[in-house]
Scaffold this motif. Structure first.
Motif, mmCIF file in Angstrom:
data_model
loop_
_atom_site.group_PDB
_atom_site.id
_atom_site.type_symbol
_atom_site.label_atom_id
_atom_site.label_comp_id
_atom_site.label_asym_id
_atom_site.label_seq_id
_atom_site.Cartn_x
_atom_site.Cartn_y
_atom_site.Cartn_z
ATOM 1 N N TYR A 151 0.817 -1.212 0.000
ATOM 2 C CA TYR A 151 0.000 0.000 0.000
ATOM 3 C C TYR A 151 0.855 1.269 0.000
ATOM 4 C CZ TYR A 151 -3.576 3.350 1.377
ATOM 5 O OH TYR A 151 -4.417 4.427 1.411
ATOM 6 N N GLN B 245 -7.303 -1.812 -8.303
ATOM 7 C CA GLN B 245 -7.941 -2.090 -7.026
ATOM 8 C C GLN B 245 -7.117 -1.469 -5.909
ATOM 9 O OE1 GLN B 245 -8.524 -6.278 -6.538
ATOM 10 N NE2 GLN B 245 -10.013 -6.448 -8.215
ATOM 11 N N SER C 100 -6.899 -1.570 -1.449
ATOM 12 C CA SER C 100 -7.363 -2.065 -0.164
ATOM 13 C C SER C 100 -6.409 -1.571 0.913
ATOM 14 C CB SER C 100 -7.455 -3.594 -0.166
ATOM 15 O OG SER C 100 -6.176 -4.173 -0.307
ATOM 16 N N GLY C 101 -6.685 -1.961 2.162
ATOM 17 C CA GLY C 101 -5.812 -1.547 3.246
ATOM 18 C C GLY C 101 -4.468 -2.225 3.228
ATOM 19 N N GLU C 102 -4.292 -3.228 2.400
ATOM 20 C CA GLU C 102 -3.047 -3.992 2.363
ATOM 21 C C GLU C 102 -2.259 -3.803 1.081
ATOM 22 O OE1 GLU C 102 -4.629 -7.829 2.803
ATOM 23 O OE2 GLU C 102 -4.895 -7.715 4.981
ATOM 24 N N SER C 103 -2.934 -3.495 -0.025
ATOM 25 C CA SER C 103 -2.223 -3.487 -1.309
ATOM 26 C C SER C 103 -2.875 -2.528 -2.287
ATOM 27 C CB SER C 103 -2.207 -4.897 -1.911
ATOM 28 O OG SER C 103 -3.524 -5.299 -2.230
ATOM 29 N N ALA D 271 -2.162 -11.246 2.362
ATOM 30 C CA ALA D 271 -3.455 -10.942 2.974
ATOM 31 C C ALA D 271 -3.535 -11.576 4.349
ATOM 32 C CB ALA D 271 -4.592 -11.449 2.087
#
Length: 374
Positions: A222, A261, A263-266, A305
């Motif tokens: 991220y 995309q 997200s909080g991780e990637s 994840a």
């Protein structure tokens, strides 16, 4: 009747027939109409062939050119194969023309024969009625067969697919091995030969016409620098195009379409590369390997994840009240002993030991991280 009167009767009958045939009125009646029927049928057949030739010429002009690899002085190049296109034009025009000519000949001459039989004085009304009933029965019984043939003619006329194309017909996908007016044969990647009725084909996805595209979604951490990662992906794709054999199938400059995309991780970046038809899979495999090496070299890691795995059995061992009481006493004794041990130990030693261990592990991880980034 005597034997001498029979030849006389035959002679009289032959004379009367000859007299009737020799008159102009006889030839201007039924024979003339029969000749006119034959002439009209021949002219109609010629006109039908002319119209069919016009239709087949239009079918041939609708052939889509294929892009194939060809060795040139500058190496392997992807060009449009006009020879293959001309061959496909001939095959498609020949198939459609033969079917249309057969239908036209059968229809024209069947009508002509029935009209000639009627001119000869025979009653063809029962024949026509029987043919109508049989036609209705066949239309109900063979409607799927007629649907297959009509769909096959449309597929061939519109050049939706051809032998050697990789297609997706919904029911089956793979390489086309045979194209018929009723059935199309497709062999999938596992070697199974599928016979697909043309009337059952709702859609045709042809991967061999024009060009293809390789689309890769690359996840990165991220907090990664998007500009740096984007430039790294483009540089890697350009290097693949210049230095590898599969890169010769790339037709245009690679593009990064941006963040696909988040997200909080990637963050997921999408890389798109235009390739020759049927070469997108080989190019994708090479790109994945080269991008993996480039990310490792620059110290980027694909995020993992967070996940939890819970194992649960369907049955539990039965615990008696005595076993439960003994377990509770054992847990109490273990807790008391742990508390006493903690009170008698030196707090500074334990603190420094835990802190030192944590510091060492952190330092090892940091060294590994910096080593990987170099």
């Amino acid at each position: 009747m005597s034997t001498t009167s029979a030849p006389l009767l035959n002679a009289v009958t032959a004379a009367s027939v000859w007299d009737e045939v020799s008159t102009p009125s006889f030839w201007l009646d039924a024979p003339l109409r029969i000749v006119l029927i034959l002439l009209i049928a021949g002219v109609a057949n010629i006109l039908a062939r002319f119209l069919i030739r016009k239709v087949t010429d239009g079918v041939a002009r609708g052939t889509k050119a294929r892009i194939i690899s060809r060795r040139t002085e500058k190496g392997l190049r992807w060009v449009e194969d006009t020879g293959l296109s001309n061959e496909r034009q001939y095959q498609r025009a020949k198939t459609v023309g033969s079917v249309l000519r057969s239908v036209a000949n059968l229809t024209i001459w069947t009508i002509a024969v029935l009209m000639i039989i009627s001119e000869l004085g025979f009653n063809i009304a029962p024949v026509i009625a029987s043919a109508g009933i049989a036609g209705v029965a066949l239309s109900f019984g063979a409607q799927s067969l007629v649907k297959d043939y009509l769909a096959g003619i449309s597929m061939v006329a519109e050049d939706q697919l051809g032998i050697g194309d990789v297609v997706d017909l919904g029911e089956a996908s793979g390489t086309v091995e045979s194209v018929g007016l009723r059935v199309t044969q497709v062999r999938d990647v596992e070697g199974t030969l599928w016979h697909v009725r043309n009337g059952a084909v709702v859609r045709v996805g042809n991967q061999s016409q024009g060009w293809a595209r390789t689309v890769l979604d690359i996840p990165v951490a991220y907090n990664s620098d998007l500009d740096a990662v984007t430039e790294l992906l483009l540089e890697t794709a350009r290097r693949v195009r210049k230095t590898t054999e599969e890169g010769k199938s790339i037709l245009d400059d690679p593009e990064v379409w941006g963040v696909e995309q988040m997200s909080g991780e990637s963050l997921t970046l999408r890389l798109a590369v235009k390739t020759a038809p049927l070469q997108q899979w080989a190019v994708a495999r090479v790109l994945r390997a080269q991008i993996k090496r480039a990310l490792d070299r620059e110290g980027y890691r694909m995020p993992l994840a967070n996940q939890s795995i819970i194992h649960q059995t369907s049955s539990f061992a039965r615990i008696t009240p005595e076993q439960a009481a003994q377990g509770a006493q054992g847990a109490t004794s273990a807790g008391t002993a742990a508390a006493v041990s903690a009170e008698t130990s030196d707090p500074s030693v334990g603190s420094s030991s835990r802190g030192g261990g944590h510091s060492t592990g952190s330092g090892s991880a940091g060294n590994r991280q910096q080593s990987g980034r170099r």
